[in-house]
Design an enzyme around this catalytic site. Structure first.
Site, PDB file in Angstrom:
ATOM      1  N   ARG A  35       0.842  -1.183   0.000  1.00 56.44           N
ATOM      2  CA  ARG A  35       0.000   0.000   0.000  1.00 56.44           C
ATOM      3  C   ARG A  35       0.881   1.238   0.000  1.00 56.44           C
ATOM      4  O   ARG A  35       1.957   1.238   0.612  1.00 56.44           O
ATOM      5  CB  ARG A  35      -0.906   0.028   1.244  1.00 56.44           C
ATOM      6  CG  ARG A  35      -1.876  -1.137   1.317  1.00 56.44           C
ATOM      7  CD  ARG A  35      -2.980  -0.992   0.298  1.00 56.44           C
ATOM      8  NE  ARG A  35      -3.990  -2.017   0.424  1.00 56.44           N
ATOM      9  CZ  ARG A  35      -4.047  -3.108  -0.303  1.00 56.44           C
ATOM     10  NH1 ARG A  35      -3.115  -3.339  -1.225  1.00 56.44           N
ATOM     11  NH2 ARG A  35      -5.018  -3.981  -0.132  1.00 56.44           N
ATOM     12  N   THR A  36       0.442   2.266  -0.676  1.00 54.49           N
ATOM     13  CA  THR A  36       1.184   3.519  -0.674  1.00 54.49           C
ATOM     14  C   THR A  36       1.129   4.128   0.719  1.00 54.49           C
ATOM     15  O   THR A  36       0.054   4.459   1.215  1.00 54.49           O
ATOM     16  CB  THR A  36       0.585   4.508  -1.694  1.00 54.49           C
ATOM     17  OG1 THR A  36       0.582   3.900  -2.983  1.00 54.49           O
ATOM     18  CG2 THR A  36       1.395   5.783  -1.734  1.00 54.49           C
ATOM     19  N   GLN A  37       2.287   4.264   1.349  1.00 53.84           N
ATOM     20  CA  GLN A  37       2.345   4.798   2.694  1.00 53.84           C
ATOM     21  C   GLN A  37       2.336   6.327   2.703  1.00 53.84           C
ATOM     22  O   GLN A  37       1.863   6.955   3.642  1.00 53.84           O
ATOM     23  CB  GLN A  37       3.598   4.292   3.412  1.00 53.84           C
ATOM     24  CG  GLN A  37       3.642   2.780   3.556  1.00 53.84           C
ATOM     25  CD  GLN A  37       2.493   2.258   4.396  1.00 53.84           C
ATOM     26  OE1 GLN A  37       2.266   2.715   5.500  1.00 53.84           O
ATOM     27  NE2 GLN A  37       1.757   1.306   3.858  1.00 53.84           N
ATOM     28  N   GLN A  38       2.895   6.919   1.657  1.00 55.28           N
ATOM     29  CA  GLN A  38       2.890   8.366   1.535  1.00 55.28           C
ATOM     30  C   GLN A  38       3.134   8.714   0.075  1.00 55.28           C
ATOM     31  O   GLN A  38       3.740   7.929  -0.649  1.00 55.28           O
ATOM     32  CB  GLN A  38       3.967   8.995   2.412  1.00 55.28           C
ATOM     33  CG  GLN A  38       5.387   8.595   2.026  1.00 55.28           C
ATOM     34  CD  GLN A  38       6.425   9.212   2.948  1.00 55.28           C
ATOM     35  OE1 GLN A  38       6.113   9.668   4.034  1.00 55.28           O
ATOM     36  NE2 GLN A  38       7.660   9.233   2.500  1.00 55.28           N
TER      37      GLN A  38
END
Length: 266
Positions: free
Chosen positions: A42-45
């Site tokens: 998942r894209t964390q930032q």
């Protein structure tokens, strides 16, 4: 062959190194691995990001502006990114936040417009429908804990009715006569409200352009992630027009009078 002595036999006491393998290392896991679960991420930032988008209503339609910079952290990496995107015949979207997620949004909206065209049912998607669709997409991705890291302005004119609204990575939506994302929501929004609110039905296209140009200039002075190169989209009953990149006239001579600037010591 397993080359880790600590896996060779039992009994084993972690407090006593019977094989002389000091320092005692963490025993590796040699069981089966689920490669698929390891590959799901998942894209964390956001990584490559765009900053503010500003938009206002004027007498004949909607006007929106965004600069052409996509920053890699604090590095001004890409200076020719178009963050305003035409959707169908009546709508423009402008996005701040992660640029790869914005490219994905562009692709799904283009597919949506193609599907609507091939239906040949006499209906065309307007800005209200595009905004509703985006709000559902953003909320669905948020609910899966895998959001699209964007703040988006949706503006358009259809059947003589102006539409301007906002949607973000949580699926939050609201509408107003002046909107801004990113740092512009703090710096540009007060200026836009002062100039536009109460005059939405009186502002000419030239006046609206001047207001956005002044706002983009202020953002360039104040926002470290902005660029003095931007585009303006104009949406009226006549259609959608996205300008070529332009630059505002700026002056930095005032900086010499700021205490602590440059070689000043007093």
């Amino acid at each position: 062959m397993d080359h880790f002595p600590t896996n060779w036999g039992r009994p084993r006491n972690d407090a006593f190194d019977m094989y002389g393998t000091y320092p005692i290392h963490q025993r590796p896991y040699n069981g089966p691995k689920d490669m698929f679960s390891n590959g799901v991420q998942r894209t964390q930032q956001p990584i490559v990001t765009g900053t503010s988008v500003v938009a206002i209503k004027f007498k004949d339609g909607i006007m929106m502006a965004a600069d052409n910079l996509a920053s890699y952290g604090s590095l001004a990496r890409f200076k020719d990114i178009q963050r305003l995107h035409k959707v169908g015949d009546y709508t423009v979207i402008g996005a701040g936040g992660d640029m790869s997620d914005f490219q994905y949004i562009q692709s799904i909206l283009d597919e949506l417009i193609i599907d609507e065209f091939t239906a040949q049912d006499g209906h065309n998607l307007g800005p209200k429908e595009i905004h509703e669709y985006l709000s559902q997409v953003m909320y669905a991705r948020r609910s899966k804990m895998n959001p699209l890291w964007n703040s988006i302005l949706v503006g358009g004119v259809k059947n003589g009715k102006r539409f301007l609204s906002y949607v973000d990575l949580l699926g939050t939506t609201y509408s107003a006569s002046t909107l801004a994302t990113g740092y512009g929501a703090y710096i540009a929004q007060p200026l836009l409200r002062k100039a536009v609110e109460g005059h939405e039905d009186d502002l000419t296209q030239e006046q609206a352009t001047r207001i956005l140009e002044d706002s983009m200039k202020v953002l360039y002075y104040r926002d470290a992630r902005s660029l003095n190169k931007y585009q303006i989209a104009t949406i009226t009953d006549a259609g959608v027009e996205i300008s070529e990149s332009r630059s505002a006239e700026t002056s930095w001579s005032f900086a010499e009078g700021i205490r602590g600037y440059g070689a000043q010591t007093q």
